[in-house]
Design a protein around this motif. Structure first.
Motif, PDB file in Angstrom:
ATOM      1  N   SER A 127       4.593 -11.562  25.747  1.00  0.00           N
ATOM      2  CA  SER A 127       3.907 -10.468  26.268  1.00  0.00           C
ATOM      3  C   SER A 127       3.454 -10.373  27.904  1.00  0.00           C
ATOM      4  CB  SER A 127       2.662  -9.855  25.322  1.00  0.00           C
ATOM      5  OG  SER A 127       1.661 -11.094  25.622  1.00  0.00           O
ATOM      6  N   ARG A 128       3.434 -11.738  28.201  1.00  0.00           N
ATOM      7  CA  ARG A 128       3.062 -12.143  29.715  1.00  0.00           C
ATOM      8  C   ARG A 128       3.576 -13.364  29.989  1.00  0.00           C
ATOM      9  NH1 ARG A 128      -2.476 -12.835  32.886  1.00  0.00           N
ATOM     10  NH2 ARG A 128      -1.695 -11.937  34.660  1.00  0.00           N
ATOM     11  N   ILE A 129       3.961 -13.574  31.099  1.00  0.00           N
ATOM     12  CA  ILE A 129       4.369 -14.890  31.688  1.00  0.00           C
ATOM     13  C   ILE A 129       3.558 -14.949  32.979  1.00  0.00           C
ATOM     14  CG2 ILE A 129       6.398 -16.111  32.938  1.00  0.00           C
ATOM     15  CD1 ILE A 129       8.166 -14.531  31.066  1.00  0.00           C
ATOM     16  N   LYS A 130       2.949 -16.068  33.068  1.00  0.00           N
ATOM     17  CA  LYS A 130       2.437 -16.757  34.365  1.00  0.00           C
ATOM     18  C   LYS A 130       3.586 -17.786  35.064  1.00  0.00           C
ATOM     19  CE  LYS A 130      -2.471 -15.696  33.697  1.00  0.00           C
ATOM     20  NZ  LYS A 130      -3.790 -16.446  33.775  1.00  0.00           N
ATOM     21  N   LEU A 131       3.712 -17.549  36.401  1.00  0.00           N
ATOM     22  CA  LEU A 131       4.494 -18.485  36.968  1.00  0.00           C
ATOM     23  C   LEU A 131       3.717 -19.215  38.183  1.00  0.00           C
ATOM     24  CD1 LEU A 131       7.187 -19.831  37.364  1.00  0.00           C
ATOM     25  CD2 LEU A 131       8.107 -17.880  38.666  1.00  0.00           C
ATOM     26  N   LEU A 132       3.671 -20.477  37.983  1.00  0.00           N
ATOM     27  CA  LEU A 132       2.796 -21.334  39.077  1.00  0.00           C
ATOM     28  C   LEU A 132       3.696 -22.364  39.786  1.00  0.00           C
ATOM     29  CD1 LEU A 132      -0.175 -22.217  36.525  1.00  0.00           C
ATOM     30  CD2 LEU A 132      -0.004 -20.023  37.985  1.00  0.00           C
ATOM     31  N   GLY A 133       3.484 -22.753  41.036  1.00  0.00           N
ATOM     32  CA  GLY A 133       4.309 -23.568  41.515  1.00  0.00           C
ATOM     33  C   GLY A 133       5.610 -22.944  42.303  1.00  0.00           C
TER      34      GLY A 133
ATOM     35  N   CYS B 116       3.702 -12.318  36.517  1.00  0.00           N
ATOM     36  CA  CYS B 116       3.014 -12.311  37.841  1.00  0.00           C
ATOM     37  C   CYS B 116       3.310 -14.122  38.508  1.00  0.00           C
ATOM     38  CB  CYS B 116       1.588 -12.327  37.704  1.00  0.00           C
ATOM     39  SG  CYS B 116       0.555 -13.424  36.746  1.00  0.00           S
ATOM     40  N   ILE B 117       3.408 -14.025  39.596  1.00  0.00           N
ATOM     41  CA  ILE B 117       3.318 -15.192  40.167  1.00  0.00           C
ATOM     42  C   ILE B 117       1.973 -15.544  40.936  1.00  0.00           C
ATOM     43  CG2 ILE B 117       4.626 -16.565  42.303  1.00  0.00           C
ATOM     44  CD1 ILE B 117       7.050 -15.193  41.771  1.00  0.00           C
ATOM     45  N   LEU B 118       1.582 -16.766  41.029  1.00  0.00           N
ATOM     46  CA  LEU B 118       0.095 -17.148  41.387  1.00  0.00           C
ATOM     47  C   LEU B 118       0.462 -18.521  41.962  1.00  0.00           C
ATOM     48  CD1 LEU B 118      -1.749 -16.785  37.985  1.00  0.00           C
ATOM     49  CD2 LEU B 118      -1.613 -15.160  39.677  1.00  0.00           C
ATOM     50  N   ASP B 119      -0.345 -18.463  43.302  1.00  0.00           N
ATOM     51  CA  ASP B 119      -0.491 -19.955  43.874  1.00  0.00           C
ATOM     52  C   ASP B 119      -2.038 -19.885  44.461  1.00  0.00           C
ATOM     53  OD1 ASP B 119      -0.689 -18.243  46.118  1.00  0.00           O
ATOM     54  OD2 ASP B 119       0.963 -19.732  47.235  1.00  0.00           O
ATOM     55  N   LYS B 120      -2.399 -20.803  45.388  1.00  0.00           N
ATOM     56  CA  LYS B 120      -3.698 -21.041  45.704  1.00  0.00           C
ATOM     57  C   LYS B 120      -4.250 -19.703  46.444  1.00  0.00           C
ATOM     58  CE  LYS B 120      -6.795 -24.254  47.908  1.00  0.00           C
ATOM     59  NZ  LYS B 120      -6.980 -25.555  48.717  1.00  0.00           N
ATOM     60  N   HIS B 121      -3.370 -18.793  47.260  1.00  0.00           N
ATOM     61  CA  HIS B 121      -3.899 -17.922  47.930  1.00  0.00           C
ATOM     62  C   HIS B 121      -3.360 -16.494  47.556  1.00  0.00           C
ATOM     63  CE1 HIS B 121      -5.382 -20.522  50.914  1.00  0.00           C
ATOM     64  NE2 HIS B 121      -4.251 -21.450  50.669  1.00  0.00           N
ATOM     65  N   ASN B 122      -2.295 -16.405  46.392  1.00  0.00           N
ATOM     66  CA  ASN B 122      -1.630 -15.217  46.232  1.00  0.00           C
ATOM     67  C   ASN B 122      -1.466 -14.944  44.718  1.00  0.00           C
ATOM     68  OD1 ASN B 122      -0.523 -14.753  49.249  1.00  0.00           O
ATOM     69  ND2 ASN B 122      -0.078 -16.553  48.711  1.00  0.00           N
TER      70      ASN B 122
END
Length: 212
Positions: free
Chosen positions: A95-101, A128-134
Motif C-alpha cells: 500500500s505504501r513505499i518509503k524510499l530513503l537514501g 514518497c522519497i525522504l531525506d533529512k531536509h525533504n
C-alpha cells in the motif's frame, strides 16, 4: 504481501532515517543501504544490488543479517540498484513505499529516483522519497499535505504541463492554475493550516516539502 515497505539505498543516510522506520513491515536494502540497516540493528528482509559500494567483509555481514540476498552483475544490468529494489517492492503489491537514501551527491541518480514515483503511481501505490531536509511525493489527482516539521512546499510539474491546480490550506492559494516545465510559480509555498490539499485535473505534479 507487505502493506508498508521501506527501501534504504546508497545515497545520503543518517540518524534522521531511523525515525521513519517504525511503521514498516518489510525492509529492502539496496547496495550500501542494506549495510545501513544492518548497522542499525534492522535486518533487511531482502538485500539487492551489485554491492560495489561495500567491502567484501561488509557484504558478508549483510548476507549474514538479511533474509535473502539478490546479487546483480555490476555491468550486465539494465537498472540501478535503487530501481531494482523499487521494482521488487512494487512486485509485492504494497500500500505504501518509503524510499530513503535516494538523494545525495549524484544528481543523475537523484533525478532518476524521483522519476520512480511515477512507476508507483502507475501501479496505484503510494510512494514518497525522504531525506533529512525533504519529503517528495507525486500527485495525479489529489494529495493531502501535512506540515510534519517542513517549512515550505513546492510544486513542480513532472509532465510538460499540469492543469487545474487548486490549493486549499496554503498561504498562497491557486485556483485552476496550470504549471509547465520551466516555471517557478509553484516554488516555496507555505501551509497556512496543519494540512493542505492539492487538487489537479491532468498531469503529474511533484509535491516537495522541505526545510533548511
Amino acid at each position: 504481501m507487505s502493506s508498508n515497505i521501506i527501501i534504504c539505498t546508497g545515497g545520503s543516510l543518517g540518524a534522521w532515517a531511523l525515525q521513519h522506520m517504525e511503521d514498516s513491515d518489510f525492509y529492502i536494502g539496496a547496495d550500501s543501504g542494506a549495510l545501513f540497516l544492518v548497522d542499525n540493528g534492522i535486518p533487511p528482509h531482502v538485500a539487492i544490488g551489485d554491492f560495489d559500494s561495500v567491502t567484501a567483509e561488509e557484504r558478508e555481514r549483510i548476507a549474514a543479517n538479511c533474509g535473502e540476498i539478490i546479487p546483480c552483475d555490476p555491468v550486465d544490468k539494465n537498472y540501478t540498484d535503487t530501481e531494482l529494489a523499487f521494482r521488487l517492492a512494487l512486485s509485492r503489491k504494497p500500500s505504501r513505499i518509503k524510499l530513503l537514501g535516494a538523494l545525495g551527491t549524484r544528481f543523475d541518480h537523484a533525478l532518476a529516483n524521483v522519476h520512480l514515483l511515477a512507476l508507483a503511481e502507475a501501479e496505484g501505490v503510494e510512494a514518497c522519497i525522504l531525506d533529512k531536509h525533504n519529503a517528495i511525493s507525486l500527485a495525479t489527482s489529489s494529495l493531502v499535505v501535512h506540515q510534519g516539521g517542513y517549512s515550505q512546499v513546492s510544486l513542480l510539474p513532472l509532465t510538460e504541463a499540469v492543469t487545474g491546480i487548486t490549493l486549499s490550506g496554503f498561504q498562497y492559494p491557486l485556483q485552476n492554475a496550470t504549471l509547465t516545465i520551466g516555471q517557478s510559480l509553484g516554488i516555496s509555498n507555505v501551509l497556512a493550516e496543519p494540512t493542505g490539499t492539492v487538487l489537479l485535473t491532468s498531469g503529474k505534479l511533484l509535491v516537495i516539502q522541505s526545510r533548511d
